[in-house]
Motif scaffolding. Structure first.
Motif, PDB file in Angstrom:
ATOM      1  N   PRO A 154      61.580 -84.480 129.924  1.00  0.00           N
ATOM      2  CA  PRO A 154      61.954 -84.667 129.095  1.00  0.00           C
ATOM      3  C   PRO A 154      62.180 -83.035 128.702  1.00  0.00           C
ATOM      4  CG  PRO A 154      60.772 -86.251 128.345  1.00  0.00           C
ATOM      5  CD  PRO A 154      60.329 -85.778 129.983  1.00  0.00           C
ATOM      6  N   VAL A 155      60.991 -82.480 128.620  1.00  0.00           N
ATOM      7  CA  VAL A 155      59.973 -81.504 128.577  1.00  0.00           C
ATOM      8  C   VAL A 155      61.300 -80.443 128.899  1.00  0.00           C
ATOM      9  CG1 VAL A 155      58.521 -79.700 127.994  1.00  0.00           C
ATOM     10  CG2 VAL A 155      58.543 -82.301 127.693  1.00  0.00           C
ATOM     11  N   LEU A 156      60.705 -80.935 130.910  1.00  0.00           N
ATOM     12  CA  LEU A 156      61.384 -79.966 132.396  1.00  0.00           C
ATOM     13  C   LEU A 156      62.540 -80.199 131.610  1.00  0.00           C
ATOM     14  CD1 LEU A 156      58.975 -80.587 134.416  1.00  0.00           C
ATOM     15  CD2 LEU A 156      58.635 -78.678 133.395  1.00  0.00           C
ATOM     16  N   LYS A 157      62.839 -80.760 131.628  1.00  0.00           N
ATOM     17  CA  LYS A 157      64.589 -80.934 131.378  1.00  0.00           C
ATOM     18  C   LYS A 157      65.375 -80.591 130.416  1.00  0.00           C
ATOM     19  CE  LYS A 157      66.224 -85.012 131.333  1.00  0.00           C
ATOM     20  NZ  LYS A 157      66.395 -86.250 130.917  1.00  0.00           N
ATOM     21  N   GLU A 158      64.955 -79.917 129.063  1.00  0.00           N
ATOM     22  CA  GLU A 158      64.977 -79.195 127.851  1.00  0.00           C
ATOM     23  C   GLU A 158      64.713 -77.762 128.330  1.00  0.00           C
ATOM     24  OE1 GLU A 158      65.864 -77.108 124.008  1.00  0.00           O
ATOM     25  OE2 GLU A 158      63.310 -77.582 125.455  1.00  0.00           O
ATOM     26  N   ASN A 159      63.839 -77.538 128.838  1.00  0.00           N
ATOM     27  CA  ASN A 159      63.532 -76.176 129.144  1.00  0.00           C
ATOM     28  C   ASN A 159      64.445 -75.678 130.065  1.00  0.00           C
ATOM     29  OD1 ASN A 159      61.857 -74.156 131.300  1.00  0.00           O
ATOM     30  ND2 ASN A 159      61.640 -73.476 128.914  1.00  0.00           N
ATOM     31  N   ALA A 231      60.056 -64.789 130.062  1.00  0.00           N
ATOM     32  CA  ALA A 231      59.979 -65.848 128.685  1.00  0.00           C
ATOM     33  C   ALA A 231      60.526 -66.681 128.165  1.00  0.00           C
ATOM     34  CB  ALA A 231      60.304 -65.109 126.863  1.00  0.00           C
ATOM     35  N   MET A 232      61.631 -66.834 128.829  1.00  0.00           N
ATOM     36  CA  MET A 232      62.570 -68.590 129.078  1.00  0.00           C
ATOM     37  C   MET A 232      61.449 -69.505 129.611  1.00  0.00           C
ATOM     38  SD  MET A 232      64.405 -68.302 126.195  1.00  0.00           S
ATOM     39  CE  MET A 232      65.439 -69.071 126.125  1.00  0.00           C
ATOM     40  N   ALA A 233      61.220 -68.816 130.462  1.00  0.00           N
ATOM     41  CA  ALA A 233      60.825 -69.943 131.611  1.00  0.00           C
ATOM     42  C   ALA A 233      59.209 -71.092 130.803  1.00  0.00           C
ATOM     43  CB  ALA A 233      60.361 -69.305 132.883  1.00  0.00           C
ATOM     44  N   ILE A 234      58.830 -70.088 129.912  1.00  0.00           N
ATOM     45  CA  ILE A 234      57.546 -70.598 129.650  1.00  0.00           C
ATOM     46  C   ILE A 234      58.061 -71.624 128.347  1.00  0.00           C
ATOM     47  CG2 ILE A 234      55.396 -69.924 127.953  1.00  0.00           C
ATOM     48  CD1 ILE A 234      54.993 -67.376 128.848  1.00  0.00           C
ATOM     49  N   ARG A 235      57.773 -72.152 128.545  1.00  0.00           N
ATOM     50  CA  ARG A 235      58.008 -73.799 127.647  1.00  0.00           C
ATOM     51  C   ARG A 235      57.239 -74.248 126.296  1.00  0.00           C
ATOM     52  NH1 ARG A 235      56.916 -76.106 132.532  1.00  0.00           N
ATOM     53  NH2 ARG A 235      54.270 -77.092 132.296  1.00  0.00           N
ATOM     54  N   ALA A 236      58.364 -74.049 125.036  1.00  0.00           N
ATOM     55  CA  ALA A 236      58.546 -74.074 124.005  1.00  0.00           C
ATOM     56  C   ALA A 236      57.425 -74.765 123.490  1.00  0.00           C
ATOM     57  CB  ALA A 236      59.925 -74.402 122.621  1.00  0.00           C
ATOM     58  N   SER A 237      55.934 -74.792 122.684  1.00  0.00           N
ATOM     59  CA  SER A 237      54.851 -75.601 122.263  1.00  0.00           C
ATOM     60  C   SER A 237      55.109 -76.186 121.639  1.00  0.00           C
ATOM     61  CB  SER A 237      53.535 -74.918 122.647  1.00  0.00           C
ATOM     62  OG  SER A 237      54.247 -73.713 121.804  1.00  0.00           O
ATOM     63  N   ARG A 238      54.800 -77.680 120.775  1.00  0.00           N
ATOM     64  CA  ARG A 238      54.801 -77.646 120.104  1.00  0.00           C
ATOM     65  C   ARG A 238      54.407 -76.644 118.593  1.00  0.00           C
ATOM     66  NH1 ARG A 238      55.216 -83.061 117.862  1.00  0.00           N
ATOM     67  NH2 ARG A 238      55.828 -83.458 120.082  1.00  0.00           N
ATOM     68  N   GLU A 309      75.885 -82.610 122.657  1.00  0.00           N
ATOM     69  CA  GLU A 309      76.205 -84.119 123.325  1.00  0.00           C
ATOM     70  C   GLU A 309      74.920 -84.336 124.258  1.00  0.00           C
ATOM     71  OE1 GLU A 309      79.510 -81.430 124.308  1.00  0.00           O
ATOM     72  OE2 GLU A 309      78.140 -81.988 122.694  1.00  0.00           O
ATOM     73  N   LEU A 310      74.428 -82.843 124.494  1.00  0.00           N
ATOM     74  CA  LEU A 310      73.066 -83.592 125.300  1.00  0.00           C
ATOM     75  C   LEU A 310      71.874 -84.235 125.082  1.00  0.00           C
ATOM     76  CD1 LEU A 310      73.734 -79.636 127.195  1.00  0.00           C
ATOM     77  CD2 LEU A 310      73.899 -82.489 128.281  1.00  0.00           C
ATOM     78  N   ARG A 311      71.770 -84.290 123.726  1.00  0.00           N
ATOM     79  CA  ARG A 311      70.705 -85.175 123.280  1.00  0.00           C
ATOM     80  C   ARG A 311      68.775 -84.453 123.383  1.00  0.00           C
ATOM     81  NH1 ARG A 311      74.558 -88.215 124.889  1.00  0.00           N
ATOM     82  NH2 ARG A 311      73.729 -89.195 126.230  1.00  0.00           N
ATOM     83  N   LEU A 312      69.397 -83.852 124.440  1.00  0.00           N
ATOM     84  CA  LEU A 312      67.597 -83.206 125.310  1.00  0.00           C
ATOM     85  C   LEU A 312      66.902 -83.108 123.875  1.00  0.00           C
ATOM     86  CD1 LEU A 312      69.282 -80.728 127.357  1.00  0.00           C
ATOM     87  CD2 LEU A 312      68.866 -82.367 127.651  1.00  0.00           C
TER      88      LEU A 312
END
Length: 316
Positions: A154-159, A231-238, A309-312
């Motif tokens: 789910p994290v990789l998909k959303e990113n 920058a966007m390729a770095i996943r947003a952290s909690r 609607e992608l519910r990511l």
């Protein structure tokens, strides 16, 4: 919604029977969900470069100074140069189409993005990149690329989806003719997004945009696009998401009652601790934004990076 965001894809992931055994690697997420929003550009490097279906299996081998693509059971059948020639030509064509992303087939000696087996004299190491995808990365370093299997995370998909919609937004904002004003306006809408993905890049890109007048606009366009997508390729952290949520919260400090402020603080902190998903504070913040509109906040893509609607964000 019109499916007009162009995304390249390995043909087998779309369900086309182009694999060595006449099979496919259909992704239900791709065909059932992403196809509603993306216009897929299907490519099978092996078939398009002249290999038949079915065909002998192929593999990457470490061949002295370079990686070679050969048939598994007869290494004298070498497809390296034909694949490199095809890849260079095909990707040059694709680079003119404003692709906003690419989904490749995992583990493939032509399409794999990472950890592809490379066979040496004694053993195989999972440290290779498919020949076609390697050329894709070299020619289009800004392009979001992801493997079919990793889209189950789910994290990789959303990113990945966030990056695709970001790049499409960038292209749409430029309208085929970049100007300083268009780039500054785009950057302003992505400030909170960049803070969530990579605060250091947010600062560096901010300084870059502040000096846009010192650059040729076409050179700046390329420079900014590369920096943006890196920058966007770095996943947003909690942690970074929490900082952004608290930043947004500050816009309501004069409007909310004490009890409402406490509720918002608690929901954000529960997200920070992993008790609630990102969707919880986002929903509450949007509720307050509807009550107390703010032009700057409403322009921020962090709040609506892609169609709901992608519910990511349900699993983040």
């Amino acid at each position: 919604m019109a499916a007009n965001i162009k995304v390249g894809i390995s043909a087998c992931v779309l369900g086309e029977r182009v694999r060595f055994d006449s099979g496919h690697k259909l992704s239900r997420f791709v065909t059932n969900e992403l196809s509603k929003h993306f216009e897929f550009v299907s490519v099978c490097p092996e078939v398009e470069s002249g290999m038949p279906v079915p065909r002998p299996t192929i593999r990457l081998i470490s061949d002295k100074e370079r990686i070679a693509l050969v048939e598994s059971k007869d290494q004298s059948q070498n497809h390296t140069q034909s694949m490199l020639d095809f890849s260079a030509t095909r990707i040059k064509q694709l680079s003119k189409q404003d692709l906003c992303g690419y989904i490749v087939c995992a583990k493939s000696p032509t399409c794999g993005m990472e950890r592809v087996k490379v066979y040496g004299s004694n053993m195989a190491e999972k440290n290779g990149i498919g020949l076609y995808t390697n050329e894709l990365m070299q020619q289009m370093p800004w392009l979001p690329i992801e493997e079919d299997g990793r889209l189950n995370d789910p994290v990789l998909k959303e990113n990945f989806v966030t990056r695709v919609f970001c790049l499409d937004d960038f292209y749409q904002s430029m309208q085929g003719e970049p100007t300083a004003g268009k780039i500054v306006a785009f950057h302003s809408r992505y400030k909170l997004t960049l803070m969530a993905h990579h605060p250091q890049s947010y600062k560096l890109l901010g300084k870059l945009v502040a000096n846009i007048a010192h650059y040729d606009i076409d050179d700046f366009y390329q420079l900014y696009r590369n920096g943006l997508m890196q920058a966007m390729a770095i996943r947003a952290s909690r942690k970074n998401n929490t900082n952004v949520l608290m930043h947004i919260q500050g816009y309501f400090k004069r409007d909310l009652k004490r009890q409402e402020k406490a509720e918002l603080c608690n929901v954000i902190d529960s997200y920070r601790q992993g008790v609630l998903p990102l969707l919880a504070p986002m929903t509450l913040l949007k509720h307050h934004m509807n009550r107390y509109p703010d032009d700057y906040l409403q322009s921020q893509k962090f709040l609506n990076p892609y169609p709901e609607e992608l519910r990511l964000r349900y699993g983040l």
